[in-house]
Design a protein around this motif. Structure first.
Motif, short mmCIF file in Angstrom:
data_model
loop_
_atom_site.label_atom_id
_atom_site.label_comp_id
_atom_site.label_asym_id
_atom_site.label_seq_id
_atom_site.Cartn_x
_atom_site.Cartn_y
_atom_site.Cartn_z
N THR A 1 0.83 -1.20 0.00
CA THR A 1 0.00 0.00 0.00
C THR A 1 0.86 1.25 0.00
O THR A 1 2.00 1.25 0.49
N TYR A 2 0.30 2.30 -0.56
CA TYR A 2 0.97 3.59 -0.62
C TYR A 2 -0.07 4.66 -0.29
O TYR A 2 -1.19 4.59 -0.80
N ASN A 3 0.31 5.60 0.52
CA ASN A 3 -0.57 6.73 0.82
C ASN A 3 0.07 8.01 0.33
O ASN A 3 1.28 8.22 0.50
N ALA A 4 -0.74 8.88 -0.24
CA ALA A 4 -0.23 10.20 -0.57
C ALA A 4 0.17 10.89 0.72
O ALA A 4 -0.44 10.69 1.77
N ASP A 5 1.22 11.70 0.64
CA ASP A 5 1.76 12.33 1.85
C ASP A 5 0.69 13.09 2.62
O ASP A 5 0.64 13.04 3.86
N SER A 6 -0.16 13.79 1.89
CA SER A 6 -1.18 14.61 2.55
C SER A 6 -2.32 13.78 3.11
O SER A 6 -3.17 14.30 3.83
N MET A 7 -2.33 12.47 2.81
CA MET A 7 -3.44 11.60 3.22
C MET A 7 -3.03 10.59 4.27
O MET A 7 -3.79 9.69 4.60
N LYS A 8 -1.82 10.69 4.77
CA LYS A 8 -1.36 9.71 5.75
C LYS A 8 -2.02 9.98 7.10
O LYS A 8 -2.21 11.11 7.49
N GLY A 9 -2.36 8.88 7.77
CA GLY A 9 -2.88 9.00 9.13
C GLY A 9 -4.37 8.77 9.26
O GLY A 9 -4.81 8.16 10.23
N ARG A 10 -5.16 9.24 8.30
CA ARG A 10 -6.61 9.11 8.43
C ARG A 10 -7.24 8.21 7.39
O ARG A 10 -8.42 7.87 7.50
N PHE A 11 -6.48 7.84 6.37
CA PHE A 11 -7.01 7.02 5.28
C PHE A 11 -6.20 5.73 5.18
O PHE A 11 -4.97 5.78 5.12
N THR A 12 -6.91 4.61 5.13
CA THR A 12 -6.25 3.32 5.05
C THR A 12 -6.87 2.50 3.94
O THR A 12 -8.09 2.30 3.92
N ILE A 13 -6.03 2.04 3.02
CA ILE A 13 -6.52 1.20 1.92
C ILE A 13 -6.22 -0.25 2.24
O ILE A 13 -5.18 -0.57 2.84
N SER A 14 -7.13 -1.12 1.84
CA SER A 14 -6.92 -2.55 2.04
C SER A 14 -7.67 -3.30 0.96
O SER A 14 -8.44 -2.71 0.21
N ARG A 15 -7.45 -4.61 0.88
CA ARG A 15 -8.18 -5.37 -0.14
C ARG A 15 -8.54 -6.74 0.41
O ARG A 15 -7.90 -7.26 1.31
N ASP A 16 -9.60 -7.29 -0.15
CA ASP A 16 -10.02 -8.64 0.13
C ASP A 16 -10.12 -9.33 -1.22
O ASP A 16 -11.11 -9.17 -1.94
N ASN A 17 -9.07 -10.07 -1.58
CA ASN A 17 -9.03 -10.67 -2.91
C ASN A 17 -10.13 -11.72 -3.09
O ASN A 17 -10.63 -11.91 -4.21
N ALA A 18 -10.54 -12.36 -2.03
CA ALA A 18 -11.61 -13.35 -2.13
C ALA A 18 -12.92 -12.70 -2.55
O ALA A 18 -13.76 -13.32 -3.23
N LYS A 19 -13.10 -11.44 -2.15
CA LYS A 19 -14.31 -10.70 -2.51
C LYS A 19 -14.07 -9.74 -3.67
O LYS A 19 -14.98 -9.01 -4.07
N SER A 20 -12.84 -9.74 -4.19
CA SER A 20 -12.49 -8.82 -5.30
C SER A 20 -12.89 -7.40 -4.95
O SER A 20 -13.50 -6.68 -5.77
N THR A 21 -12.56 -6.99 -3.75
CA THR A 21 -12.97 -5.68 -3.27
C THR A 21 -11.80 -4.97 -2.61
O THR A 21 -11.01 -5.59 -1.90
N VAL A 22 -11.70 -3.69 -2.90
CA VAL A 22 -10.71 -2.82 -2.28
C VAL A 22 -11.47 -1.81 -1.42
O VAL A 22 -12.50 -1.28 -1.83
N TYR A 23 -10.95 -1.56 -0.24
CA TYR A 23 -11.61 -0.69 0.72
C TYR A 23 -10.79 0.57 0.99
O TYR A 23 -9.56 0.57 0.85
N LEU A 24 -11.48 1.60 1.41
CA LEU A 24 -10.82 2.81 1.91
C LEU A 24 -11.49 3.16 3.23
O LEU A 24 -12.66 3.55 3.26
N GLU A 25 -10.74 2.97 4.31
CA GLU A 25 -11.23 3.32 5.64
C GLU A 25 -10.83 4.76 5.92
O GLU A 25 -9.66 5.13 5.80
N MET A 26 -11.82 5.57 6.29
CA MET A 26 -11.56 7.00 6.53
C MET A 26 -12.01 7.33 7.95
O MET A 26 -13.14 7.01 8.34
N THR A 27 -11.15 7.93 8.71
CA THR A 27 -11.46 8.28 10.10
C THR A 27 -11.27 9.77 10.33
O THR A 27 -10.61 10.46 9.52
#
Length: 121
Positions: free
Chosen positions: A58-84
């Motif tokens: 995973t890679y985060n843009a510098d201005s987006m570090k800390g509050r945004f987290t990307i992840s994936r579930d290959n079994a579900k063919s889905t990529v997520y973006l968790e935002m806090t």
């Protein structure tokens, strides 16, 4: 053909959280990298985070570090973006995109979803 479908957007109060989903249909090597971008009204499209669907790197843009987290579930063919800790300035249309290069440059991605709106008040 690869298709991307975003979901999970909505209205939230400042300080709240959301999890966006990007369902990837018809995977090919052209979707080795899946990224989240956003575009607020009157603003340019900006990259948030990228994930290599194979290795999970995973890679985060510098201005987006800390509050945004990307992840994936290959079994579900889905990529997520968790935002806090969402802020009003996070209000934007959020898009996922697929391509061969894991960058934050939108022209490197040639498959895009239609977007999901996030509004923070």
């Amino acid at each position: 053909d690869v298709q991307l479908v975003e979901s999970g957007g909505g209205s939230v109060q400042a300080g709240g959280s959301l999890r966006l989903s990007c369902a990837v249909y018809g995977y090919t090597d052209s979707s080795d990298c899946v990224a989240w971008f956003r575009q607020g009204q009157g603003n340019e499209r900006e990259g948030i985070a990228v994930i290599s669907t194979g290795r999970g790197t995973t890679y985060n843009a510098d201005s987006m570090k800390g509050r945004f987290t990307i992840s994936r579930d290959n079994a579900k063919s889905t990529v997520y973006l968790e935002m806090t800790d969402l802020k009003p300035e996070d209000t934007a249309m959020y898009y996922c995109a697929a391509g061969r290069l894991c960058t934050f440059i939108s022209r490197h991605y040639f498959i895009w979803g239609r977007g999901t709106q996030v509004t923070v008040s």
